[in-house]
Design a protein around this motif. Sequence first.
Motif, PDB file in Angstrom:
ATOM      1  N   ALA A  18       0.835  -1.204   0.000  1.00 46.85           N
ATOM      2  CA  ALA A  18       0.000   0.000   0.000  1.00 46.85           C
ATOM      3  C   ALA A  18       0.870   1.255   0.000  1.00 46.85           C
ATOM      4  O   ALA A  18       0.577   2.235  -0.709  1.00 46.85           O
ATOM      5  CB  ALA A  18      -0.926  -0.008   1.214  1.00 46.85           C
ATOM      6  N   LYS A  19       1.962   1.231   0.754  1.00 37.91           N
ATOM      7  CA  LYS A  19       2.877   2.377   0.806  1.00 37.91           C
ATOM      8  C   LYS A  19       3.521   2.604  -0.553  1.00 37.91           C
ATOM      9  O   LYS A  19       3.635   3.739  -1.025  1.00 37.91           O
ATOM     10  CB  LYS A  19       3.946   2.128   1.873  1.00 37.91           C
ATOM     11  N   SER A  20       3.934   1.526  -1.213  1.00 35.14           N
ATOM     12  CA  SER A  20       4.550   1.631  -2.526  1.00 35.14           C
ATOM     13  C   SER A  20       3.555   2.178  -3.546  1.00 35.14           C
ATOM     14  O   SER A  20       3.897   3.026  -4.371  1.00 35.14           O
ATOM     15  CB  SER A  20       5.070   0.265  -2.979  1.00 35.14           C
ATOM     16  N   GLN A  21       2.312   1.698  -3.481  1.00 34.47           N
ATOM     17  CA  GLN A  21       1.274   2.193  -4.391  1.00 34.47           C
ATOM     18  C   GLN A  21       1.002   3.676  -4.159  1.00 34.47           C
ATOM     19  O   GLN A  21       0.817   4.435  -5.119  1.00 34.47           O
ATOM     20  CB  GLN A  21      -0.004   1.376  -4.245  1.00 34.47           C
ATOM     21  N   ALA A  22       0.990   4.082  -2.901  1.00 34.90           N
ATOM     22  CA  ALA A  22       0.758   5.493  -2.589  1.00 34.90           C
ATOM     23  C   ALA A  22       1.898   6.365  -3.122  1.00 34.90           C
ATOM     24  O   ALA A  22       1.667   7.449  -3.667  1.00 34.90           O
ATOM     25  CB  ALA A  22       0.603   5.673  -1.076  1.00 34.90           C
ATOM     26  N   LYS A  23       3.122   5.888  -2.983  1.00 35.75           N
ATOM     27  CA  LYS A  23       4.277   6.636  -3.497  1.00 35.75           C
ATOM     28  C   LYS A  23       4.241   6.705  -5.021  1.00 35.75           C
ATOM     29  O   LYS A  23       4.563   7.734  -5.608  1.00 35.75           O
ATOM     30  CB  LYS A  23       5.585   5.995  -3.028  1.00 35.75           C
ATOM     31  N   THR A  24       3.853   5.602  -5.661  1.00 35.47           N
ATOM     32  CA  THR A  24       3.753   5.591  -7.118  1.00 35.47           C
ATOM     33  C   THR A  24       2.709   6.597  -7.575  1.00 35.47           C
ATOM     34  O   THR A  24       2.943   7.366  -8.518  1.00 35.47           O
ATOM     35  CB  THR A  24       3.398   4.178  -7.625  1.00 35.47           C
ATOM     36  N   LYS A  25       1.571   6.619  -6.903  1.00 32.42           N
ATOM     37  CA  LYS A  25       0.502   7.561  -7.242  1.00 32.42           C
ATOM     38  C   LYS A  25       0.980   8.998  -7.035  1.00 32.42           C
ATOM     39  O   LYS A  25       0.740   9.875  -7.872  1.00 32.42           O
ATOM     40  CB  LYS A  25      -0.734   7.284  -6.386  1.00 32.42           C
ATOM     41  N   ALA A  26       1.703   9.248  -5.945  1.00 25.50           N
ATOM     42  CA  ALA A  26       2.228  10.592  -5.676  1.00 25.50           C
ATOM     43  C   ALA A  26       3.222  11.011  -6.753  1.00 25.50           C
ATOM     44  O   ALA A  26       3.225  12.163  -7.197  1.00 25.50           O
ATOM     45  CB  ALA A  26       2.893  10.628  -4.295  1.00 25.50           C
ATOM     46  N   ALA A  27       4.064  10.082  -7.206  1.00 24.49           N
ATOM     47  CA  ALA A  27       5.041  10.395  -8.249  1.00 24.49           C
ATOM     48  C   ALA A  27       4.335  10.714  -9.566  1.00 24.49           C
ATOM     49  O   ALA A  27       4.708  11.658 -10.274  1.00 24.49           O
ATOM     50  CB  ALA A  27       6.011   9.231  -8.432  1.00 24.49           C
ATOM     51  N   GLN A  29       1.289  11.889  -9.908  1.00 25.55           N
ATOM     52  CA  GLN A  29       0.654  13.197  -9.744  1.00 25.55           C
ATOM     53  C   GLN A  29       1.698  14.313  -9.840  1.00 25.55           C
ATOM     54  O   GLN A  29       1.428  15.378 -10.402  1.00 25.55           O
ATOM     55  CB  GLN A  29      -0.083  13.272  -8.403  1.00 25.55           C
ATOM     56  N   ALA A  30       2.866  14.076  -9.309  1.00 32.37           N
ATOM     57  CA  ALA A  30       3.939  15.068  -9.371  1.00 32.37           C
ATOM     58  C   ALA A  30       4.347  15.322 -10.810  1.00 32.37           C
ATOM     59  O   ALA A  30       4.546  16.472 -11.217  1.00 32.37           O
ATOM     60  CB  ALA A  30       5.137  14.600  -8.545  1.00 32.37           C
ATOM     61  N   ILE A  31       4.450  14.266 -11.592  1.00 36.90           N
ATOM     62  CA  ILE A  31       4.813  14.421 -13.007  1.00 36.90           C
ATOM     63  C   ILE A  31       3.757  15.253 -13.722  1.00 36.90           C
ATOM     64  O   ILE A  31       4.078  16.190 -14.467  1.00 36.90           O
ATOM     65  CB  ILE A  31       4.995  13.042 -13.681  1.00 36.90           C
ATOM     66  N   LYS A  36       2.017  20.371 -16.108  1.00 34.62           N
ATOM     67  CA  LYS A  36       0.996  21.423 -16.138  1.00 34.62           C
ATOM     68  C   LYS A  36       1.615  22.800 -15.900  1.00 34.62           C
ATOM     69  O   LYS A  36       1.231  23.786 -16.518  1.00 34.62           O
ATOM     70  CB  LYS A  36      -0.069  21.130 -15.073  1.00 34.62           C
ATOM     71  N   ARG A  37       2.602  22.863 -15.010  1.00 31.31           N
ATOM     72  CA  ARG A  37       3.269  24.138 -14.707  1.00 31.31           C
ATOM     73  C   ARG A  37       4.360  24.471 -15.726  1.00 31.31           C
ATOM     74  O   ARG A  37       4.943  25.545 -15.684  1.00 31.31           O
ATOM     75  CB  ARG A  37       3.881  24.084 -13.305  1.00 31.31           C
ATOM     76  N   GLY A  38       4.662  23.529 -16.605  1.00 31.41           N
ATOM     77  CA  GLY A  38       5.688  23.772 -17.625  1.00 31.41           C
ATOM     78  C   GLY A  38       7.102  23.676 -17.089  1.00 31.41           C
ATOM     79  O   GLY A  38       8.040  24.197 -17.697  1.00 31.41           O
TER      80      GLY A  38
END
Length: 141
Positions: A18-27, A29-31, A36-38
């Motif tokens: 679950a922690k790994s999945q959360a980190k993957t999702k955060a990464a 979203q970060a990308i 989006k910000r260019g």
Amino acid sequence: MTDARTKRTQTLAAAAKAKSQAKTKAAEQAIRALIKRGEPITFQAVQREANVSHAFLYKHPDLRGRIEHLRAQARPIPAPATPGDERRTLVLALTSQITCLKKQHREEVQALRDALEQAHGENLDLRRELARRGGAAATPQ
């Protein structure tokens, strides 16, 4: 007793997943946020934005491939250099290489001189020892 241990192991494995999945999702979203910000997509930028480690990003092939692909897309293609620039660059590179080689040569020569000095000292010590023991052929110099 082994049932409790198995249950703990399964609970820990589920938590790690679950922690790994959360980190993957955060990464991911970060990308998306960086795009989006260019802002440039780099491992460091994604790490900061997602609050994950470099190691995490490098260990996940999908994330790593995506970041490398986006990073490569964003790199500008350098303008062709003029012949004068190429010559100057070549001269600077060769000058730097010569400087390094000269330094390496000086260090090697000094190491050889030190070794020769030590060998002469040992040779002299051996001749003196031989003379002390009564060797007729050896005379200290």
